[in-house]
Design an enzyme around this catalytic site. Structure first.
Site, PDB file in Angstrom:
ATOM      1  N   LYS A   9       0.830  -1.188  -0.088  1.00 34.95           N
ATOM      2  CA  LYS A   9      -0.179   0.074   0.131  1.00 34.95           C
ATOM      3  C   LYS A   9       0.822   1.353  -0.063  1.00 34.95           C
ATOM      4  O   LYS A   9       0.646   2.220  -0.786  1.00 34.95           O
ATOM      5  CB  LYS A   9      -0.790   0.225   1.265  1.00 34.95           C
ATOM      6  CG  LYS A   9      -1.828  -1.271   1.299  1.00 34.95           C
ATOM      7  CD  LYS A   9      -2.761  -0.714   2.667  1.00 34.95           C
ATOM      8  CE  LYS A   9      -1.833  -0.684   4.020  1.00 34.95           C
ATOM      9  NZ  LYS A   9      -1.270  -1.934   4.571  1.00 34.95           N
ATOM     10  N   ARG A  84      -9.494   1.452   8.808  1.00 37.45           N
ATOM     11  CA  ARG A  84      -8.983   0.227   9.225  1.00 37.45           C
ATOM     12  C   ARG A  84     -10.080  -0.407   9.844  1.00 37.45           C
ATOM     13  O   ARG A  84     -10.211  -1.750  10.128  1.00 37.45           O
ATOM     14  CB  ARG A  84      -7.929   0.149  10.013  1.00 37.45           C
ATOM     15  CG  ARG A  84      -6.547  -0.357   9.233  1.00 37.45           C
ATOM     16  CD  ARG A  84      -5.517  -0.252  10.040  1.00 37.45           C
ATOM     17  NE  ARG A  84      -4.341  -1.008   9.957  1.00 37.45           N
ATOM     18  CZ  ARG A  84      -3.050  -0.543   9.260  1.00 37.45           C
ATOM     19  NH1 ARG A  84      -2.878   0.560   8.835  1.00 37.45           N
ATOM     20  NH2 ARG A  84      -2.238  -1.472   9.306  1.00 37.45           N
ATOM     21  N   ARG A 123      11.369  -7.464   5.190  1.00 32.66           N
ATOM     22  CA  ARG A 123      11.451  -6.051   5.597  1.00 32.66           C
ATOM     23  C   ARG A 123      11.963  -5.783   7.187  1.00 32.66           C
ATOM     24  O   ARG A 123      12.542  -4.885   7.509  1.00 32.66           O
ATOM     25  CB  ARG A 123      10.232  -5.419   5.384  1.00 32.66           C
ATOM     26  CG  ARG A 123       9.943  -4.103   5.652  1.00 32.66           C
ATOM     27  CD  ARG A 123       8.903  -3.243   5.162  1.00 32.66           C
ATOM     28  NE  ARG A 123       7.666  -3.526   6.337  1.00 32.66           N
ATOM     29  CZ  ARG A 123       6.523  -3.324   5.948  1.00 32.66           C
ATOM     30  NH1 ARG A 123       6.173  -2.545   5.040  1.00 32.66           N
ATOM     31  NH2 ARG A 123       5.662  -3.645   7.060  1.00 32.66           N
ATOM     32  N   ARG A 129      11.643  -2.080  12.365  1.00 32.14           N
ATOM     33  CA  ARG A 129      10.647  -1.300  12.842  1.00 32.14           C
ATOM     34  C   ARG A 129      10.144  -2.206  13.899  1.00 32.14           C
ATOM     35  O   ARG A 129      10.227  -3.321  14.004  1.00 32.14           O
ATOM     36  CB  ARG A 129       9.239  -1.514  11.590  1.00 32.14           C
ATOM     37  CG  ARG A 129       8.712  -0.461  10.881  1.00 32.14           C
ATOM     38  CD  ARG A 129       8.113  -0.548  10.108  1.00 32.14           C
ATOM     39  NE  ARG A 129       6.634  -1.036  10.394  1.00 32.14           N
ATOM     40  CZ  ARG A 129       5.598  -0.770   9.593  1.00 32.14           C
ATOM     41  NH1 ARG A 129       5.492  -0.391   8.428  1.00 32.14           N
ATOM     42  NH2 ARG A 129       4.554  -1.397  10.123  1.00 32.14           N
ATOM     43  N   ARG A 140      -0.636  -8.456  13.456  1.00 34.55           N
ATOM     44  CA  ARG A 140      -0.937  -7.625  12.324  1.00 34.55           C
ATOM     45  C   ARG A 140      -1.868  -8.409  11.210  1.00 34.55           C
ATOM     46  O   ARG A 140      -2.767  -7.682  10.663  1.00 34.55           O
ATOM     47  CB  ARG A 140       0.270  -6.826  11.850  1.00 34.55           C
ATOM     48  CG  ARG A 140       0.726  -5.765  12.696  1.00 34.55           C
ATOM     49  CD  ARG A 140       2.321  -5.357  12.535  1.00 34.55           C
ATOM     50  NE  ARG A 140       2.441  -4.986  11.000  1.00 34.55           N
ATOM     51  CZ  ARG A 140       3.639  -4.971  10.524  1.00 34.55           C
ATOM     52  NH1 ARG A 140       4.689  -5.716  11.299  1.00 34.55           N
ATOM     53  NH2 ARG A 140       3.950  -4.446   9.336  1.00 34.55           N
TER      54      ARG A 140
END
Ligand code: ADP
Length: 183
Positions: A9, A84, A123, A129, A140
């Site tokens: 996204k 969301r 990632r 992160r 998630r």
């Protein structure tokens, strides 16, 4: 831009933003900046964010209201990472209607679950992160299926839903997005 974590996204939203010359509003980016700066929003959001859970609607609704009221968003914007939840979708609809605007297109990036898991773990190694731990990644993905995926039917019913295959090169996917939108 709708789609599970790792669906691209952010990447596709950025390309679209540059191509159409309209700003991208990303709630995840705003939260990360708030946490880095140690603002009250950042402090309140952190424990939810780090666990891979949704930040409570009470915090997000304020954030979205502020973003939608900004002058640069008045000519249109790309929403990345929101709505969301059903409550967020309602607020977006009410706010836009009050400004004589509407959600014109919802783009869903379709990516198989195993590819998402692969991308998110990849990632994690690169970006580090705080919500890229294996546990938070699992949460998630689950949270997306529970709270966000129902919005697909909601927007399909309103006739604004476009599904784009989210697998291929970044350029191929950007091209597919362009074809769907007709611009
Ligand atoms: P991803 O889609 O990869 O999970 P985001 O940057 O969009 O990345 O979101 C990261 C985290 O930020 C979410 O797991 C959640 O904790 C928080 N977040 C972002 N947007 C929202 C939102 N609209 N509502 C609630 N929480 C949000």
């Amino acid at each position: 831009m709708l789609g599970p974590p790792g669906s691209g996204k952010g990447t596709q939203g950025q390309i679209l933003s540059s191509r159409l010359g309209i700003p991208k509003i990303a709630t995840g980016d705003i939260l990360r900046a708030a946490m880095k700066a140690g603002t009250p929003l950042g402090k309140d959001a952190k424990r939810f964010y780090d666990a891979g859970k949704l930040v409570p609607d009470s915090l997000i609704l304020e954030l979205i209201k502020t973003e939608l009221a900004k002058p640069e968003a008045q000519q249109g914007a790309i929403f990345d990472g929101f709505p969301r939840t059903a409550a967020q979708a309602e607020l977006v609809e009410r706010t836009l209607t009050a400004h004589g605007q509407r959600l014109a297109h919802v783009l869903l990036l379709d990516v198989p679950e195993e590819e998402l898991v692969k991308r998110l773990h990849g990632r994690a190694l690169q970006e580090g992160r705080t919500d890229d731990t294996p546990e938070a990644i699992r949460t998630r993905l689950l949270t997306y299926h529970q709270d966000t995926a129902p919005l697909v039917a909601y927007y399909a019913q309103r006739g604004v839903m476009h599904r784009v295959p989210g697998v291929g090169t970044v350029e191929e996917i950007a091209e597919a997005v362009k074809r769907k939108l007709g611009r």
